[in-house]
Every structure is written in C-alpha cells, then in structure tokens.
Design an enzyme around this catalytic site. Sequence first.
Site, PDB file in Angstrom:
ATOM      1  N   VAL A  10     -39.635  35.312  -4.327  1.00  0.00           N
ATOM      2  CA  VAL A  10     -38.916  34.465  -3.375  1.00  0.00           C
ATOM      3  C   VAL A  10     -37.550  35.085  -3.160  1.00  0.00           C
ATOM      4  CG1 VAL A  10     -40.128  32.313  -3.824  1.00  0.00           C
ATOM      5  CG2 VAL A  10     -38.205  32.948  -5.270  1.00  0.00           C
ATOM      6  N   SER A  11     -36.994  34.877  -1.963  1.00  0.00           N
ATOM      7  CA  SER A  11     -35.793  35.622  -1.567  1.00  0.00           C
ATOM      8  C   SER A  11     -34.477  34.975  -1.966  1.00  0.00           C
ATOM      9  CB  SER A  11     -35.812  35.849  -0.052  1.00  0.00           C
ATOM     10  OG  SER A  11     -35.867  34.616   0.625  1.00  0.00           O
ATOM     11  N   SER A  12     -34.523  33.788  -2.538  1.00  0.00           N
ATOM     12  CA  SER A  12     -33.278  33.186  -3.013  1.00  0.00           C
ATOM     13  C   SER A  12     -33.590  32.179  -4.099  1.00  0.00           C
ATOM     14  CB  SER A  12     -32.532  32.499  -1.869  1.00  0.00           C
ATOM     15  OG  SER A  12     -33.141  31.282  -1.543  1.00  0.00           O
ATOM     16  N   GLN A  15     -35.326  28.863  -2.825  1.00  0.00           N
ATOM     17  CA  GLN A  15     -36.675  28.782  -2.279  1.00  0.00           C
ATOM     18  C   GLN A  15     -37.666  28.291  -3.330  1.00  0.00           C
ATOM     19  OE1 GLN A  15     -37.209  32.746  -0.344  1.00  0.00           O
ATOM     20  NE2 GLN A  15     -38.079  31.520   1.283  1.00  0.00           N
ATOM     21  N   LEU A  39     -34.813  36.417  -6.036  1.00  0.00           N
ATOM     22  CA  LEU A  39     -33.790  37.371  -5.617  1.00  0.00           C
ATOM     23  C   LEU A  39     -32.680  36.703  -4.837  1.00  0.00           C
ATOM     24  CD1 LEU A  39     -36.260  40.039  -4.237  1.00  0.00           C
ATOM     25  CD2 LEU A  39     -35.408  39.839  -6.545  1.00  0.00           C
TER      26      LEU A  39
END
Length: 204
Positions: A10-12, A15, A39
């Site tokens: 997942v990008s943050s 999320q 991340l």
Amino acid sequence: MKITYGYVRVSSQDQNEARQYVELLEFGIDKKHIYMDKLSGKDFNRPAYHRLVKKKLRAGDLLVVKSIDRLGRNYNEILNEWKYITKKKKADIKILDMPLLDTDQSKDLIGTLIGDIVLQLLSFVAENERITIHQRQAEGIKAAKMRGVRFGRPEIQLPDDFEEILYLWKKGELLSKEAIEISGLKYSTFYKKAKEFEKKKADR
C-alpha cells in the site's frame, strides 16, 4: 517443496491493506507466507518485498499479487522484477486481477509462452513510457524557456562593494578570512568569483 507466497503493498500508512490481504488468504496462502509493505509517498523502499524475493523465493515457488503494479512504480520496474523472478529465480507469478498473467498454468508450454509474451509486452510499454516521458520533459522545458524561465542554479549575487573588497584584499589590507566574511560568500565561491572578476577586468 513448492511454496506459494503473497505480497501486499500500500502506498501510504493511511491506506487499508485488508482488501489485498483477504484476497490472498482466500486464494489459500498461509498468512505466514504473506509479506506486506506500507510506503510513504516519498520513497519506494520495500524491505518486506526484497526480503521475500531475494531471500525466501526459490525455484518453483509461486508469488501471488493482486495487481501487476504491486511489482513496481512503472513498467520499467515491473519488467525488471518480472525478469528477475521468472528468469533468474525461476519462480512463477500469478496476478489475481489479470488471470492471463499466470506463468504457473502449465510448465510444459503455456506458462513459458505467457511469461515470454508478458516480457515482450512490458518491454514495449516500458519503452513507450520512457519515450513519452522524455517528450513531455522536452516540451515542458521548451515551453518554459519561451516564457523566460531560466534553468540551472541561480546566479550568485555579489555584494555591491565586491570590487572594493578585492582591491583591499589584494593590497593586503584585508586578510582572506576577513574579505570572505565581509563579502558573505563561501570560501570556494569567493576565490572563484575573484578569479572570474579579474578575468573580466583583463578582457575589457
């Protein structure tokens, strides 16, 4: 013995990874074999992914991800990861969102054929992506220059009395340390600008 691994990215931190995680569990993957990275938007450091692919994944194993973009930020990265996993590690990949992207379907022909087709397709898309990015960059730079935008480091502003400072410094009335401090420049910048100033003066 063949092991099936799952990977979630997942990008943050905000999320929700549950959807990806649940699909991997429903596929039948043991939760101890599911690796996950959360991340920030500033970097793409993936410790769990690298630990899985570099240290755990073996020839004949299967890596399952929900979508192909879990493998990289762009097609070039995805291409490199696909090559590394299927060619160097000799493991298989299954993309849940794209059933055709499954190199584990048949080890005699279909899986190999699909893997090669995917590599060719990703190579083509990656190259087009690079060309498009370069074209957009070139067009953006050209448009910016037409608007008068200057690129590169901003010109260092010299103090109005820089010539006088140089004069006193050369006469020995100012020590180098004093001249540099008064001018407000860095050590290397002072000498560089002093040299440039003298050259301009000699060319007049």
